[in-house]
Structure formats: structure tokens, C-alpha cells
Enzyme design. Structure first.
Site, PDB file in Angstrom:
ATOM      1  N   THR A  70       0.873  -1.170   0.000  1.00 16.24           N
ATOM      2  CA  THR A  70       0.000   0.000   0.000  1.00 16.24           C
ATOM      3  C   THR A  70       0.911   1.221   0.000  1.00 16.24           C
ATOM      4  OG1 THR A  70      -1.819   1.164   1.063  1.00 16.24           O
ATOM      5  CG2 THR A  70      -0.370  -0.112   2.530  1.00 16.24           C
ATOM      6  N   GLU A  71       0.639   2.137  -0.915  1.00 12.51           N
ATOM      7  CA  GLU A  71       1.633   3.165  -1.230  1.00 12.51           C
ATOM      8  C   GLU A  71       1.866   4.142  -0.092  1.00 12.51           C
ATOM      9  OE1 GLU A  71      -1.158   2.599  -2.945  1.00 12.51           O
ATOM     10  OE2 GLU A  71      -2.102   4.445  -3.664  1.00 12.51           O
ATOM     11  N   ASN A  72       0.996   4.138   0.929  1.00 10.72           N
ATOM     12  CA  ASN A  72       1.248   5.001   2.076  1.00 10.72           C
ATOM     13  C   ASN A  72       2.307   4.437   3.014  1.00 10.72           C
ATOM     14  OD1 ASN A  72      -0.991   3.160   2.442  1.00 10.72           O
ATOM     15  ND2 ASN A  72      -1.216   3.990   4.491  1.00 10.72           N
ATOM     16  N   SER A  79       8.612   3.992  -0.794  1.00 14.75           N
ATOM     17  CA  SER A  79       7.392   3.401  -1.334  1.00 14.75           C
ATOM     18  C   SER A  79       7.243   3.704  -2.822  1.00 14.75           C
ATOM     19  CB  SER A  79       6.181   3.940  -0.571  1.00 14.75           C
ATOM     20  OG  SER A  79       5.013   3.279  -0.979  1.00 14.75           O
TER      21      SER A  79
END
Lengths: 237, 225, 237, 225
Positions: free
Chosen positions: B53-55, B95
Site C-alpha cells: 500500500t503506497e502510504n 514506497s
């Protein structure tokens, strides 16, 4: 089922091809993946381009790879170190080419490398020096910068302290140096560690290199120390 | 869950299940908000995927039990999630190095429109009054190795979402590899849309009628799984 | 003697000037330095440019700063979130400008930012989209890239879990997000943490943001949760 | 330590002590290999400096007792060091972001030549047979806020190291702020070399005779501490 463990350094490097570009971690002996370098010698690939901060010492590790005649070119910031005789001889005789780059530029595969999605970036380092000659330059806010192209590698070999079978890695002290950066730049990244553990054994807050950057991990429980080998007059193979 | 089932074709869950079948063991996967999130529920036994998840989390696990959530352990949709064994937390630069550097194997996204050349529009309808918001979508389509779209074949108004060329602002140009809809699975090829598979009870003409660009037939036979 | 502790969020932000560019950490409420944002409202600086992934929700935190009329412009990847009404109104009425950037470009002050010594870099993100319009483009190895300029900030405010008085910071789970990146980009970087400890209390292997990037740390033992405040209908001040 | 003391002027240790006097409390400092390393020994009581070594450590402490060293805890000169309370380890990219991004307050380096416009040559004598090696020197001079040079005023052969323009390849152009030699402390100004202070027992002409470019006098008085 994700299990990135290789049974031996040799198995981890079986598929290296002649002409490959290989990033090798380490600053001096700290972080130098000496067992993986020796496995690369055994494996036999030649005409390699080596990207590394130094060029090894004595006749073990990187120096042994150079001495074995496998290296066509080194991209390096500091090829001159104590007990370093192999590279100087190859360089002077023209058998191994050198591309000298500032250490910070060598450290930029992280942001700068193509494997970070950034093919090129501007940096102030080396402006006005011989290392900027022939490179594109440009002004931003009245200051001159050099355009540097991110480095990439077919293979990265580095040394960590501990990894899990997903490839998450933690390092030891200043042996961390280029490891996390080069891991991101290798098409295939192989890490030797003193201990391979189960997923969940490393606190996810403390992982330094997330497993996505690592393809193979191999346990070398008691890695050799370059300085100890050199002091003992060892040569590989 | 309230689910408006169309007369024929796959439900949202069936679409998600169909996508899950195509994801190889060991893949690193980013699932967009909405229908793509459902994919994780349907991964076949024996396959292990790692969710990004890119966060800032790799090894994202399922939602926690209600009340067990940590507001500082969320996904890109800002929902509570968990971390699987082997997870890692990292900052945004790392990320997006994973994303832009081509380290992720697959991203599954929703779409407003997909064009026959692989152009994707999924972030803005371009209305002057709308608040534009793009998040990580442009990074994902530019960097991840394969981009799958999961979407209803047509809008609620019956307009085709698979089009000759996008009228909405692009998220990325020529980025989509495959589209999974309620009616079919369709590849983006050099020649344009090519049918891979029809949904149960759907025939070629039915799909072509609802697609605003030519649909090439399946190369050899046409299985309906 | 190095001691970066400030006694309160307000004290930590006393010197913010009108017109400053302020980076604000957080992805949604995770990592949002809500007490520092409220102190910025109390402090009174106006005509600010805010760099942040989101624009807040309800009438607390970033949304309260916007509502107080202090923000001339936001540089943001996703200004539209649940319970977000303040920004949409300011945007539609033209009172606050928006520069929309992809999230990955917002995340690049680390490598890309001027405070990382890299004023500009090429990236594939947004090529062929409206967000690349008017930006310089260039081909490398047959692929097109956009030139992006690194962001900088006069002030960065972020939230960590724990810090020592030298400014070394560790974070909590996905609240880490933009913190370490924005810390590197701020001329002045202020961090709120739940606990400030003595130097030596944080294992040097696990430090995420080294103290050199941090100017002030302030302890907020029990930070408010944006979602809880919004659910309670709170408004600041 | 064997120390060839010149007839007049400061010893290596006295030079290092003189530099240490000028470093403000709380500074982040990178010390080059050689004489610069000595500076850390002479920091006045009550001042706390944080030492950066570009191979990945902030908060570097003194050398360990012989035999106590860890071969994976070294400085940029590849010598065993220790880590102080409040230290942090990090990778090369973060380390050079500190350097290139102007986060370090001061770097103290050795020199082959310093020109009156602040050009520094300290990495290569340009001999065709020499193995070139630059390390982090070009990064440091390009990025650190202030660059101090600590060097003998002349080479062993008696050649001036402070020159009109460097004949050796540059490490950086216009980067040096101040030079500490055995004979004097000299600032680089827009007008060229300007004397700050003479070493005990040394007079202006003695220094000017050994400097291959004009030396401007101290603006007002000329203290000899």
C-alpha cells in the site's frame, strides 16, 4: 509460498552472465560480501563491470575477482586503499578500465537509479572539476549543476546482518553503507547474512531493506573478514 | 452488501475472483480502492501474495476486527488494515521507488475509461467544478510492471467505458495491459481490444455492442469458464 | 550541549513568517501533526503555502488552518477526502490555489529536494497527462520523462512516535509516511512526538530520521485523533 | 608521535586545537582523513559537536581501546571508531543527502593546493601513472555549509600550497572559506587571501613570502593568540 533462501552462495549466483554489470556492497571491508564475491569467482562469469566504492585489498574478495581477470571495468569512487596492489597493476597496464565517480553519485541509485524510476538528476557535486567534463550542465537559481545518469545493475551482491525468508534485511552498524541503495538498483539482488529467520522475526518498524528489493538470501553464519585474510596472506581461490 | 446485479455477467465479487486467478504465486501487488480491494479475498489456496500500500507498508494483511483497528495502520484508502508476518514499514520515498522503479509485479485499478491503445482515465472527469485529486495513481500506472483494470463494462447510464480514445483526462498513456469487466476479460494489444474470455451467459456481440471500439475475437477458441 | 526540546508546540513555532512554505506530514490522519497545526493557527502566520498529501477533514487540523484563511496555496496530491468540506469551498471560490502533483513527486524531496542537494530530476510519472503539461520533457533510452523540480520548505511540521533530545526520531507504523522525507526538506523542521527521551535511549540501528534533519522536538504525550475530533463535531480554535 | 616541527609556527596538534576553537557548540561536523581528524581531541569543554562520517554514522565517537574495535564500525578513513549516545546509522544515500543538501555545518579537509578564489585541489596530483581516487571529497565541498582547510603552509619541498590558481585538478571551485596552516589563519574573501591571525613567532612577511598570491592584512589589528 515465498521463500527466497538459496542453499549456498554458489547456488545464489548460478545464472550470472558474461558482460554483466554487478554492484558490490561495502565500504572497505565493512559490508563487503566476501563469500558472494568468491562464489562469483567460482561461477566463472567474465567481462564484468563492477560498481563498488573500493577495489579490495590483498588477493581476496574484490581484489581476487580482479586478479582472476574477470573485470573489464570498474565504476568506483576510491579504488586506492591500504594493501591494494591488484587494481593499480591492472589499471596501469590498461587491462581494467576505471570510471571514477564521486561517492555521493555512486550512492544515488536509490533516488537516482533507473530501478527507482529516475533515470537522471542534477547535482552540484563535481561542477568545475575534471569529473564533470563532458557532462551536461545547467543552472538552477543561479547555481550550476551536473546531470548524472542513474546507475543500474544486472546483479547486486551485498552483505546484511539478518534477513527473513521474504528478503527483509537489517544491517550491522556502518556495514550498512551501500547495501540498501544497491539492493534497489539490481535486477537481481542477492544478500548474504549471518542468519536467515522466519517472517515475523524482524520488527517491521526496523526493516532497512524491504523484501521487494531482494531476490535471494543466503546464510553465511561466520563471514570471513577481509583484513584478517589479508593479514594471513590468504589468496582466493 | 447491496449489489445491483446486471442481467448477465459477473458480480463484483466474481470479477475480483476472476482477477485473483491470474495472479502468480509470490507476486508483489498493489490493489486500488474499491472493487480491486476485493481481489485479496479470492486468492486461491497455496498462493502467497505480498500486498503493497503506497502510504508505506509491504505485507499488508486483512482488515482487523471492528474496534481493533489502529488509526496509524491504514491503507491507501485510509481504512484500517493489519500487517502480516514479514511486513515492513517505510517512508513515501522508498514506497514510490518501489512503484516508479518497476519493483511491483501488478497493480489492479478501477477506471472511468480505458482506450483501445491502453490509455487510462481514472482520476478526474474534468468537470470544472470538481476537486481534482490524483494520489498515487499516475505513479502506479507509470511504474508497475503490469496494470490490470477491474470495472463495470458500462457506466450506470449505460455508456461504454472501453472506448476508442479517452475523453476524460488521462492517468497514463498506453499503460493498461488487461481489463476485467462484468462481461468479459479483454487484453490491450497492438491491434486494440482483444477478447480473452466471455463471462458466463454473455456472447461476443453482446460485449461488442457495449464496447465503443472494435473488439477482436479470442485468437483460437473462446472458453467461458 | 545539544538539546532540541521545545516546551510547547506554540514555542516551537514562534518564528514562522507570513508567506512561508510549510510542509505538513501525514497521510489522512495517520502522521498528521495536529497539535503543531493548531499551534500554527494560534501563532498567526498567514499567506502560507502548504505542502501536504491531503487537505484535512472536518474543522480541525489542516482544515481548521485553511478555514482560518491562512493558506494562499496548497501543493497536494489528494485534496478530496471523507468529511472534507473546507478546502472544496475555498477552492471553488478561488480563495485558495491548488497545485496538484502526483503523490510520488510529493514524496521526492528526499532524493529530489533542494535540501538533498538535487534541484531537479526526471520521472516517468504523469507523462501524457494534464499534470505534465507545460513541464519540460525528455527521452532516455526511448522512454519519455518529465523534469520535476524538488520541493523545499521554510518549515516542516511532522509527527513521530518517539525522539531523543538530539532530534533522532522513530515513527509508528504507516504514520511514518511523509515524515522522514519532509524532515529533510525543511529549513526548520519541528517534530511532535509522544515521548522525548535521552540520547542513547533509541537504538542507533533503528533511528529513522537522524537528528541532523530535525531542529526542534516537542512532546505531546496524548495527541488528538483527527477522526475522533471530527466525529465529536469539534472545531479549532 | 614523531613530529617534524618547523622552525616557527604551529604543530599539527596546535593547528587542530586552533580549528577546534572556531567551531560553535552544537555543530554538525565532518572531519577529513589526517590532520583534520585531530580536531575532535581539542574541542573546548562545554561544547558538544556531532561528528558525521560519510560512510554512514552521525554521532561518531573516539577510537576504541586497541583490540575493542568492531570492523563494521569504522570511519571514512576505514579506522575503528565508536558511536556516542544519540548516534544514528544510515545508508549512503541518506548520508550524501546530509552532505549535498547543506545539512552539515562544517567540513575540515586537507589540501594539496588552495587558490585565492577558494578553489580546492586535494584529490589528485594529476600524474598520469597515479590511481585517481576521490571518495566523498567532491560531495563534501559542494554541499557542506562551511569548508575549512587545515594544512602545512608549504609542501615538504617548500612549495607554497596557497596559490594564485590551482595547477592540480580541482575538488571544487570556489568552495574554501578559511585555511588554517602552521603559519597563519587565512580567510578566502572576494579580494583574495586575507590574514586572520599569525601563528606565534611568525610575522606577516614570513607568511607572504611562503604564499604564492597576495596576502591582505588583517582588517584592523593583528592579534597573535
Amino acid at each position: 509460498m515465498i521463500d527466497k533462501r538459496a542453499r549456498s552462495p554458489f547456488e545464489a549466483l548460478e545464472d550470472v552472465r558474461d558482460g554483466a554489470t554487478v554492484m558490490v556492497g561495502g565500504f572497505g571491508e565493512a559490508g563487503s560480501p566476501i563469500e558472494l564475491i568468491h562464489a562469483l569467482i567460482d561461477q566463472g562469469a567474465t567481462d564484468l563491470t563492477i560498481v563498488s566504492n573500493n577495489c579490495g585489498s590483498g588477493e581476496v574478495g574484490l581484489a581476487a575477482l580482479l586478479k582472476a581477470g574477470r573485470v573489464a571495468k570498474v565504476i568506483c569512487s576510491f579504488p586506492r586503499t591500504a594493501n591494494s596492489t591488484v587494481f593499480p597493476e591492472l589499471y596501469r597496464s590498461g587491462r581494467t578500465k576505471l570510471e571514477l565517480v564521486p561517492q555521493g553519485t555512486l550512492a544515488e541509485p536509490h533516488p537516482g537509479g533507473r530501478r527507482a524510476g529516475i533515470p537522471a538528476f542534477y547535482t552540484p557535486t563535481a561542477v568545475g572539476t575534471p569529473l564533470a567534463e563532458g557532462k551536461e550542465q545547467r543552472e538552477f537559481d543561479g547555481r550550476r549543476y551536473v546531470l548524472e545518469h542513474g546507475l543500474r545493475a544486472d546483479l547486486t551482491i551485498i552483505k546484511g546482518k539478518r534477513a527473513d525468508s521474504h528478503g527483509n534485511v537489517v544491517y550491522n552498524k556502518t556495514a550498512r553503507n551501500f547495501g540498501p541503495i544497491m539492493a534497489m538498483a539490481g535486477t537481481i539482488t542477492v544478500v548474504q547474512v549471518e542468519e536467515v529467520v522466519e517472517p515475523g522475526s524482524i520488527d517491521p518498524e526496523t526493516v532497512v531493506t524491504p523484501g521487494i528489493f531482494v531476490d535471494r538470501v543466503v546464510e553465511v553464519a561466520s563471514p570471513a573478514l577481509e583484513s584478517a585474510l589479508v593479514a594471513a596472506g590468504a589468496a582466493y581461490p | 452488501m447491496s449489489e445491483t446485479r446486471s442481467v448477465r455477467g459477473r458480480t463484483r465479487e466474481e470479477m475480483a475472483r476472476r482477477v485473483a486467478q491470474d495472479i502468480a504465486d509470490g507476486s508483489y501487488v498493489n490493489l486500488g480502492i474499491g472493487i480491486p480491494e476485493l481481489v485479496a479475498r479470492f486468492v486461491p489456496e497455496g498462493r502467497e501474495l505480498v500486498y503493497h500500500t503506497e502510504n508505506g507498508l509491504l505485507g499488508m494483511g486483512p482488515s482487523p476486527e471492528p474496534g481493533d483497528g489502529d488509526p496509524e495502520l491504514i491503507n491507501a484508502g485510509k481504512r484500517h488494515v493489519t500487517a502480516n508476518p514479514g511486513a515492513a514499514f517505510f517512508h513515501q520515498s522508498d514506497s514510490f521507488a518501489m512503484i516508479r522503479g518497476g519493483h511491483l509485479d501488478l497493480c489492479v485499478l478501477g477506471a472511468l475509461q480505458v482506450a483501445q491503445n491502453g490509455d487510462l482515465a481514472n482520476w478526474s472527469t474534468g468537470e470544472p467544478d470538481a476537486i481534482p485529486a490524483v494520489g498515487g495513481a499516475m505513479d502506479l500506472v507509470a511504474g508497475v510492471k503490469a496494470i490490470y483494470v477491474i470495472t463495470q463494462h458500462c457506466t450506470k447510464q449505460g455508456e461504454p467505458k472501453l472506448v476508442e480514445s479517452c475523453t476524460y483526462p488521462l492517468t497514463g498513456a498506453g499503460v493498461v495491459n488487461r481489463v476485467y469487466t462484468d462481461l468479459a476479460v479483454i487484453d490491450i494489444t497492438r491491434e486494440g481490444f482483444r477478447l480473452v474470455e466471455l463471462s458466463p451467459g454473455v456472447d461476443f456481440d453482446f460485449v461488442q455492442d457495449r464496447t465503443a471500439a472494435p473488439l477482436l475475437p479470442v485468437p483460437e477458441s473462446c472458453p467461458t469458464k
